[in-house]
Scaffold this active site. Structure first.
Site, mmCIF file in Angstrom:
data_model
loop_
_atom_site.group_PDB
_atom_site.id
_atom_site.type_symbol
_atom_site.label_atom_id
_atom_site.label_comp_id
_atom_site.label_asym_id
_atom_site.label_seq_id
_atom_site.Cartn_x
_atom_site.Cartn_y
_atom_site.Cartn_z
ATOM 1 N N ASN A 9 0.870 -1.188 0.000
ATOM 2 C CA ASN A 9 0.000 0.000 0.000
ATOM 3 C C ASN A 9 0.903 1.233 0.000
ATOM 4 O OD1 ASN A 9 -1.804 2.043 0.473
ATOM 5 N ND2 ASN A 9 -2.289 1.437 2.579
ATOM 6 N N TRP A 10 1.000 1.854 -1.151
ATOM 7 C CA TRP A 10 1.919 2.996 -1.275
ATOM 8 C C TRP A 10 1.345 4.287 -0.707
ATOM 9 C CZ3 TRP A 10 3.679 2.110 -7.090
ATOM 10 C CH2 TRP A 10 4.396 0.902 -7.157
ATOM 11 N N LYS A 11 0.082 4.264 -0.350
ATOM 12 C CA LYS A 11 -0.593 5.454 0.192
ATOM 13 C C LYS A 11 -0.378 6.654 -0.742
ATOM 14 C CE LYS A 11 0.091 3.534 4.746
ATOM 15 N NZ LYS A 11 -0.122 3.700 6.153
ATOM 16 N N HIS A 95 -9.553 0.846 4.754
ATOM 17 C CA HIS A 95 -8.278 1.077 5.451
ATOM 18 C C HIS A 95 -8.539 2.010 6.634
ATOM 19 C CE1 HIS A 95 -4.233 2.481 6.326
ATOM 20 N NE2 HIS A 95 -3.800 1.392 5.694
ATOM 21 N N GLU A 97 -7.036 4.481 7.729
ATOM 22 C CA GLU A 97 -6.889 5.910 7.434
ATOM 23 C C GLU A 97 -8.148 6.457 6.761
ATOM 24 O OE1 GLU A 97 -3.076 5.646 5.450
ATOM 25 O OE2 GLU A 97 -2.188 5.096 7.372
ATOM 26 N N GLU A 167 -5.392 -5.171 10.491
ATOM 27 C CA GLU A 167 -4.408 -4.115 10.694
ATOM 28 C C GLU A 167 -4.710 -3.384 11.996
ATOM 29 O OE1 GLU A 167 -2.478 -2.911 6.739
ATOM 30 O OE2 GLU A 167 -4.201 -1.638 7.028
ATOM 31 N N GLY A 173 2.220 2.280 10.692
ATOM 32 C CA GLY A 173 3.126 3.418 10.545
ATOM 33 C C GLY A 173 3.793 3.841 11.842
ATOM 34 N N SER A 212 3.351 -2.125 10.424
ATOM 35 C CA SER A 212 4.805 -2.117 10.629
ATOM 36 C C SER A 212 5.456 -3.457 10.298
ATOM 37 C CB SER A 212 5.138 -1.671 12.060
ATOM 38 O OG SER A 212 4.664 -0.345 12.272
ATOM 39 N N GLY A 234 4.835 1.361 4.773
ATOM 40 C CA GLY A 234 6.156 1.989 4.649
ATOM 41 C C GLY A 234 7.198 1.128 3.932
#
Ligand code: PEP
Length: 250
Positions: A9-11, A95, A97, A167, A173, A212, A234
């Site tokens: 997931n490159w966000k 997600h 976020e 998650e 993160g 993470s 990340g």
């Protein structure tokens, strides 16, 4: 036997230039980790670039979100049919976020899941508790509620082909991953919820861990019986790190 899936997931990161380099690096090392399925989730504006550069490679791609609507006056939204134009195999829904920063409710996430599935795009449904919720001992209640919203709308059968990503929000993160046992416990709980409705579907559903994950902890996490891969944030922005995680799952 469930084939492991390692998804990046490159966000909201990258540029055309950095994405070209990242994709090249992943392509170059993909053959070495062929036992594991790889998928990348770029910002949607780069889908054309990704499709072009991954042509002929055994790497899937998708987006980090989609609209629950089919088309029309929804400024800024992207419909599932548009993802199909770029041959997206997967799409991430729910997600944390999106849930926390953009107010996505369980109900909206379930409708996004349904919109993707209707078009044959495999949803990756993210579920997970906050630190507060873990400390209050309500992890299973929260994850169970997030999962139930989709089960109520779509039924259990859809999970033979869909993916769930556990998650824990406190691990995303933060550099603080769940221990393999903490993750395994929640993964087993998720599978048990599905098994209560249909044991054969439960045996097929891939449940990824996210939070993470990196090369140094992936081996232990991916060796747990109910962890079928990783959703990596990340560490997926570096081809070597991403491939090292996949290698740990081989
Ligand atoms: C994620 O955003 O899905 C994620 C797991 O991020 P990170 O790996 O950076 O914790």
């Amino acid at each position: 036997m469930r084939r492991k899936l390692v998804a990046g997931n490159w966000k909201m990161n990258g540029s055309a230039d950095s994405i070209r380099k990242l994709l090249q690096g992943i392509r170059d090392g993909a053959a070495e980790v062929a036992a594991v399925e790889l998928a990348v989730f770029p910002p949607a504006v780069y889908l054309g670039l990704v499709e072009q550069q991954l042509s002929g490679a055994a790497i899937a791609w998708g987006t980090q979100n989609l609209s629950e609507q089919a088309s029309g006056a929804y400024t800024g939204e992207i419909a599932g049919s548009m993802l199909l134009d770029f041959h997206c195999a997967y799409v991430i829904v729910g997600h944390s976020e999106r849930r926390t920063l953009y107010g996505e409710t369980d109900d909206l996430v379930a409708r996004k899941f349904a919109a993707a599935r209707k078009l044959g795009i495999k949803p990756i449904l993210c579920v997970g508790e906050t630190l507060d919720e873990r400390e209050q001992g309500v992890t299973e209640a929260v994850v169970g509620r997030q999962l139930k919203a989709v089960l109520d709308l779509e039924g259990v059968g859809v999970f033979s082909d869909a993916v769930i990503a556990y998650e824990p929000v406190w691990a995303i993160g933060t550099g603080r991953n769940a221990t393999p046992q903490q993750a395994q416990d929640v993964h087993a709980f998720i599978r048990a919820q599905l098994a209560a409705l249909d044991p054969s579907v439960a045996g097929q559903t891939r449940v990824l861990y996210g939070g993470s994950m990196k090369a140094s902890n992936a081996g232990e996490l991916l060796s747990m019986p109910d962890i079928d891969g990783g959703l990596v944030g990340g560490a997926s922005l570096d081809a070597k790190d991403f491939l090292a995680i996949a290698k740990a799952g081989c």
